[in-house]
Design a protein around this motif. Structure first.
Motif, PDB file in Angstrom:
ATOM      1  N   ILE A  75      38.130  39.496  37.383  1.00 23.30           N
ATOM      2  CA  ILE A  75      39.032  40.653  37.447  1.00 23.30           C
ATOM      3  C   ILE A  75      40.270  40.229  38.222  1.00 23.30           C
ATOM      4  O   ILE A  75      40.149  39.560  39.258  1.00 23.30           O
ATOM      5  CB  ILE A  75      38.412  41.854  38.208  1.00 23.30           C
ATOM      6  N   PHE A  76      41.424  40.593  37.742  1.00 24.95           N
ATOM      7  CA  PHE A  76      42.637  40.260  38.500  1.00 24.95           C
ATOM      8  C   PHE A  76      43.690  41.360  38.358  1.00 24.95           C
ATOM      9  O   PHE A  76      43.692  42.134  37.405  1.00 24.95           O
ATOM     10  CB  PHE A  76      43.192  38.896  38.070  1.00 24.95           C
ATOM     11  N   ALA A  77      44.575  41.400  39.358  1.00 21.06           N
ATOM     12  CA  ALA A  77      45.616  42.426  39.429  1.00 21.06           C
ATOM     13  C   ALA A  77      46.675  42.174  38.367  1.00 21.06           C
ATOM     14  O   ALA A  77      47.043  41.021  38.107  1.00 21.06           O
ATOM     15  CB  ALA A  77      46.255  42.402  40.814  1.00 21.06           C
ATOM     16  N   THR A  78      47.187  43.243  37.775  1.00 22.54           N
ATOM     17  CA  THR A  78      48.220  43.065  36.733  1.00 22.54           C
ATOM     18  C   THR A  78      49.492  43.873  36.996  1.00 22.54           C
ATOM     19  O   THR A  78      50.353  43.948  36.125  1.00 22.54           O
ATOM     20  CB  THR A  78      47.665  43.434  35.338  1.00 22.54           C
ATOM     21  N   ASP A  79      49.617  44.477  38.188  1.00 26.61           N
ATOM     22  CA  ASP A  79      50.897  45.150  38.474  1.00 26.61           C
ATOM     23  C   ASP A  79      52.017  44.115  38.488  1.00 26.61           C
ATOM     24  O   ASP A  79      51.820  42.990  38.964  1.00 26.61           O
ATOM     25  CB  ASP A  79      50.851  45.829  39.855  1.00 26.61           C
ATOM     26  N   ASP A  80      53.162  44.487  37.978  1.00 22.01           N
ATOM     27  CA  ASP A  80      54.340  43.620  38.067  1.00 22.01           C
ATOM     28  C   ASP A  80      55.174  44.141  39.230  1.00 22.01           C
ATOM     29  O   ASP A  80      56.038  45.002  39.063  1.00 22.01           O
ATOM     30  CB  ASP A  80      55.139  43.685  36.757  1.00 22.01           C
ATOM     31  N   TYR A  81      54.880  43.628  40.419  1.00 24.15           N
ATOM     32  CA  TYR A  81      55.459  44.234  41.605  1.00 24.15           C
ATOM     33  C   TYR A  81      55.397  43.249  42.759  1.00 24.15           C
ATOM     34  O   TYR A  81      54.330  42.701  43.061  1.00 24.15           O
ATOM     35  CB  TYR A  81      54.653  45.496  41.966  1.00 24.15           C
ATOM     36  N   PHE A 139      35.892  36.478  40.810  1.00 24.72           N
ATOM     37  CA  PHE A 139      35.252  35.964  39.595  1.00 24.72           C
ATOM     38  C   PHE A 139      33.754  35.814  39.772  1.00 24.72           C
ATOM     39  O   PHE A 139      33.223  35.979  40.863  1.00 24.72           O
ATOM     40  CB  PHE A 139      35.895  34.640  39.171  1.00 24.72           C
ATOM     41  N   GLU A 140      33.097  35.503  38.674  1.00 24.22           N
ATOM     42  CA  GLU A 140      31.655  35.257  38.670  1.00 24.22           C
ATOM     43  C   GLU A 140      31.367  34.049  37.799  1.00 24.22           C
ATOM     44  O   GLU A 140      32.241  33.574  37.058  1.00 24.22           O
ATOM     45  CB  GLU A 140      30.903  36.480  38.118  1.00 24.22           C
ATOM     46  N   GLY A 141      30.158  33.545  37.851  1.00 29.75           N
ATOM     47  CA  GLY A 141      29.748  32.443  36.991  1.00 29.75           C
ATOM     48  C   GLY A 141      28.269  32.585  36.713  1.00 29.75           C
ATOM     49  O   GLY A 141      27.482  32.748  37.639  1.00 29.75           O
TER      50      GLY A 141
END
Ligand code: PLP
Length: 323
Positions: A109-115, A38-40
């Motif tokens: 930004i974050f991961a979105t794979d369902d795994y 993340f950023e701020g």
């Protein structure tokens, strides 16, 4: 909120949507394996109602450095900047006009794979949302030098603004809060002998007219944009600047001898957080009240004047969106 999706090897579907909860699969990779950065940063209103964003290019670069370390695909500069500008055009009426107030901006930004399984995700979400804020940490803080727990080790992820770094620091910070301190001063993970930084701030000390702050060369310290701005202004002033590790022993010596003139944290939230009390080796030291012409007050004034468009931006730090 600005949203983009990464799939099939590229960022796509750029859009601005109403701020709303996300629907997550219970197997979402971020929830289990923490692939998230993340950023701020902040936006301000000048006297003519223009929107001024402070050093967004630096945040964009740092987000990508963090992303690299976590195997997250980079956000191209134009997607970050255009997404941010379009979002602020929509959100600009949320920027408070009051002195000291601003709009906090959170890109992530974050991961979105369902795994379930350890591997870099093949899909991600990049989002930016905003939130009006008042003065943060307006009052001086008390800190404790931490010599048991570790925030970051050489070779680790300390330099990345990675979600997991903060999860690991909550417990030691809570112990210090129970003893009456606001924040920890982290020391190096190897020997716990050298001051590194604080929870969400870099830290600076002025000893005998020299400003000392830890270098970012070992990868254990977050490369603060406020840190860089303050160092730039310090180098333009009469102050001597040393980017070097300050040992806990040297800090204690300076406190005992009364040669520690100023101690403060630097970060986007507070810009400058004056440190009023330091606990070193189970001993509490109160720092004397600083006169209004001390460096930390002057640098805060200059940075505020630049951020609110009251002083010429000679460093090219401001991105302006005309009203
Ligand atoms: C964000 C952060 C800082 C401050 O960085 P700025 O760019 O100045 O806001 C310092 N240390 C840590 C650990 C941080 O997460």
């Amino acid at each position: 909120m600005f949203v983009a999706d990464y799939k099939n090897g590229e960022w796509q579907d750029f859009r601005i949507e109403p701020y709303a909860p996300l629907l997550l699969n219970p197997a979402n990779a971020t929830l289990h394996y923490g692939q998230s950065v993340f950023e701020g940063l902040k936006a301000y209103k000048d006297g003519d109602n223009n929107v001024l964003i402070f050093r967004p290019d630096a945040n964009q670069r740092r987000l990508n450095e963090s992303a690299d370390r976590l195997c997250i695909p980079q956000i191209p500069e134009e997607i970050f900047m255009e997404g941010l500008q379009k979002l602020l055009e929509v959100d600009q009426n949320w920027i408070p006009n009051k002195p000291g107030c601003s709009l906090y901006i959170r890109p992530f930004i974050f991961a979105t794979d369902d795994y379930l399984g350890i591997r870099p995700s093949s899909s991600y979400k990049f989002m930016i949302f905003t939130c009006p804020v008042g003065h943060y940490y307006a009052k001086p803080v008390s800190v404790k030098v931490e010599t048991k727990y570790t925030r970051a080790a050489e070779g680790g992820t300390g330099q990345a603004k990675a979600a997991g770094n903060y999860a690991g620091s909550l417990y030691p910070a809570l112990l210090a809060q129970k003893q009456g301190y606001d924040q920890l001063l982290w020391t190096d993970g190897k020997e716990h002998q050298y001051i590194e930084e604080s929870g969400t701030m870099n830290v600076m000390f002025i000893i005998n007219g020299t400003l000392i702050t830890a270098p970012t060369t070992k990868g254990t310290i977050l490369k603060g944009i406020t840190r860089d701005s303050v160092l730039t202004l310090a180098r333009e002033s009469e102050l001597r600047v040393e980017e070097r590790f300050l040992s806990v022993a040297e800090l204690k010596e300076a406190l005992d001898a009364g040669t520690l003139q100023e101690a403060f944290g630097t970060g986007t939230a507070a810009t400058i957080a004056h440190i009023q009390r330091i606990n070193v080796a189970d001993q509490d030291y109160e720092l004397p009240e600083k006169p209004a012409d001390s460096f930390s007050y002057r640098v805060l004034e200059i940075l505020d004047a630049i951020k609110y468009g009251k002083q010429e931006d000679s460093h090219g730090w401001i991105t302006k969106i005309l009203s």
